[in-house]
Design an enzyme around this catalytic site. Sequence first.
Site, PDB file in Angstrom:
ATOM      1  N   ASP A  71       0.838  -1.198   0.000  1.00  0.00           N
ATOM      2  CA  ASP A  71       0.000   0.000   0.000  1.00  0.00           C
ATOM      3  C   ASP A  71       0.879   1.257   0.000  1.00  0.00           C
ATOM      4  O   ASP A  71       1.981   1.248   0.556  1.00  0.00           O
ATOM      5  CB  ASP A  71      -0.895  -0.022   1.254  1.00  0.00           C
ATOM      6  CG  ASP A  71      -2.061   0.936   1.122  1.00  0.00           C
ATOM      7  OD1 ASP A  71      -2.279   1.480   0.014  1.00  0.00           O
ATOM      8  OD2 ASP A  71      -2.764   1.143   2.121  1.00  0.00           O
ATOM      9  N   HIS A 109       2.740   3.325  -9.104  1.00  0.00           N
ATOM     10  CA  HIS A 109       2.648   1.886  -9.407  1.00  0.00           C
ATOM     11  C   HIS A 109       3.911   1.402 -10.132  1.00  0.00           C
ATOM     12  O   HIS A 109       4.390   0.294  -9.875  1.00  0.00           O
ATOM     13  CB  HIS A 109       1.404   1.594 -10.239  1.00  0.00           C
ATOM     14  CG  HIS A 109       0.129   1.928  -9.511  1.00  0.00           C
ATOM     15  ND1 HIS A 109      -0.078   1.587  -8.189  1.00  0.00           N
ATOM     16  CD2 HIS A 109      -0.994   2.590  -9.904  1.00  0.00           C
ATOM     17  CE1 HIS A 109      -1.280   1.997  -7.807  1.00  0.00           C
ATOM     18  NE2 HIS A 109      -1.846   2.622  -8.823  1.00  0.00           N
ATOM     19  N   LEU A 134      11.657 -20.438  -4.056  1.00  0.00           N
ATOM     20  CA  LEU A 134      10.642 -19.512  -3.530  1.00  0.00           C
ATOM     21  C   LEU A 134       9.382 -19.692  -4.359  1.00  0.00           C
ATOM     22  O   LEU A 134       9.459 -19.823  -5.588  1.00  0.00           O
ATOM     23  CB  LEU A 134      11.135 -18.056  -3.650  1.00  0.00           C
ATOM     24  CG  LEU A 134      10.104 -16.955  -3.383  1.00  0.00           C
ATOM     25  CD1 LEU A 134       9.754 -16.902  -1.887  1.00  0.00           C
ATOM     26  CD2 LEU A 134      10.613 -15.581  -3.820  1.00  0.00           C
TER      27      LEU A 134
HETATM   28  C1  FPP Z   1      -1.930   0.110  -3.348  1.00  0.00           C
HETATM   29  O1  FPP Z   1      -1.464   1.428  -3.343  1.00  0.00           O
HETATM   30  C2  FPP Z   1      -1.351  -0.600  -4.478  1.00  0.00           C
HETATM   31  C3  FPP Z   1      -2.049  -1.186  -5.458  1.00  0.00           C
HETATM   32  C4  FPP Z   1      -3.520  -1.212  -5.535  1.00  0.00           C
HETATM   33  C5  FPP Z   1      -1.388  -1.839  -6.581  1.00  0.00           C
HETATM   34  C6  FPP Z   1      -0.197  -2.689  -6.253  1.00  0.00           C
HETATM   35  C7  FPP Z   1       0.643  -2.696  -7.431  1.00  0.00           C
HETATM   36  C8  FPP Z   1       1.990  -2.598  -7.443  1.00  0.00           C
HETATM   37  C9  FPP Z   1       2.817  -2.656  -6.248  1.00  0.00           C
HETATM   38  C10 FPP Z   1       2.678  -2.369  -8.712  1.00  0.00           C
HETATM   39  C11 FPP Z   1       3.068  -3.480  -9.551  1.00  0.00           C
HETATM   40  C12 FPP Z   1       2.923  -4.865  -9.044  1.00  0.00           C
HETATM   41  C13 FPP Z   1       3.415  -5.908  -9.722  1.00  0.00           C
HETATM   42  C14 FPP Z   1       3.215  -7.269  -9.207  1.00  0.00           C
HETATM   43  C15 FPP Z   1       4.146  -5.742 -10.972  1.00  0.00           C
HETATM   44  P1  FPP Z   1      -2.507   2.580  -3.545  1.00  0.00           P
HETATM   45  O2  FPP Z   1      -2.541   2.926  -4.976  1.00  0.00           O
HETATM   46  O3  FPP Z   1      -3.825   2.219  -2.944  1.00  0.00           O
HETATM   47  O4  FPP Z   1      -1.815   3.729  -2.731  1.00  0.00           O
HETATM   48  P2  FPP Z   1      -2.518   4.832  -1.845  1.00  0.00           P
HETATM   49  O5  FPP Z   1      -3.133   4.135  -0.672  1.00  0.00           O
HETATM   50  O6  FPP Z   1      -1.380   5.699  -1.448  1.00  0.00           O
HETATM   51  O7  FPP Z   1      -3.515   5.522  -2.716  1.00  0.00           O
END
Ligand code: FPP
Length: 259
Positions: free
Chosen positions: A38, A55, A149
């Site tokens: 997050d 992202h 893993l």
């Molecule tokens: C939450 O942060 C994150 C996500 C919903 C997406 C997770 C994706 C990645 C880590 C990128 C790529 C992953 C892979 C496997 C290639 P948020 O956007 O909700 O952040 P915020 O809470 O600050 O708005």
Amino acid sequence: MKPSAERVQDAEEASGALRAGLGTLDPSLPRHVAIIMDGNGRWATNRGRPRTAGHLAGAKAVRRVVEHARRRSIGHLTLYAFSSDNWTRPPEEVGTLMSLFRRYLAAEVPRCVEHDIRLTIVGRRDRLSAQLRRAITAAEHATRKGTALHLRLAIDYSSRDLIIRAAAHVPQGAPVSREEFSRALAAAGHAPDLPDVDLLIRTGGEQRLSDFLLWECAYAELVFSRRMWPEFSEHDLDAALQEFSGRERRFGGATQAVG
Ligand code: FPP
């Protein structure tokens, strides 16, 4: 002292057992770590950049953490990449994430094979694009022999939905044991041979489960990090593992120190 050939064999057997048991030799290590990644959006917004930049930076953190988890002999690592509720995000953001997953799979497969990592996806597939589904199938096939893993990416994942789907596989008319329900979960798409989550990490300063691995986290130790996911480092993973090794796990019974 044993003859050196025997010692070498012992060492090989130990490392083989470690690989086969995926980290089970050292009780202070979690066998299964799950991470709610997050803070991508806030990381980007704080820098005056679009959320999608967060992202992209988050994908680099994924690579760092996967490599480090392997070095630390964690057997199973499940990363929450896209929840079923994330479909309600703006279409451009969803599109960026989906294409990021596809590119990540294509780019990481050779690296996974080289590092003996098995990559699987958990979650619904029927709402993903045909292109992404093909990339998933190819990645799972190419990495199926990995033993160092087991990396699982949760995409279009909802624990509640999985539990509801599992209910349809439960034998009718009799009380259901945990084992039977676990089998029903497996029939609904949950990996059958997976240990429960030992350690759940959530970054970004929030402290909730957000419909992630609710069944498997029944006795997980929870570690919440204020670090935004794109900044989560090898050191942060080590800090979480350190905290885990100092926890006392009771599983509802007598105290069981981890370390
Ligand atoms: C939450 O942060 C994150 C996500 C919903 C997406 C997770 C994706 C990645 C880590 C990128 C790529 C992953 C892979 C496997 C290639 P948020 O956007 O909700 O952040 P915020 O809470 O600050 O708005």
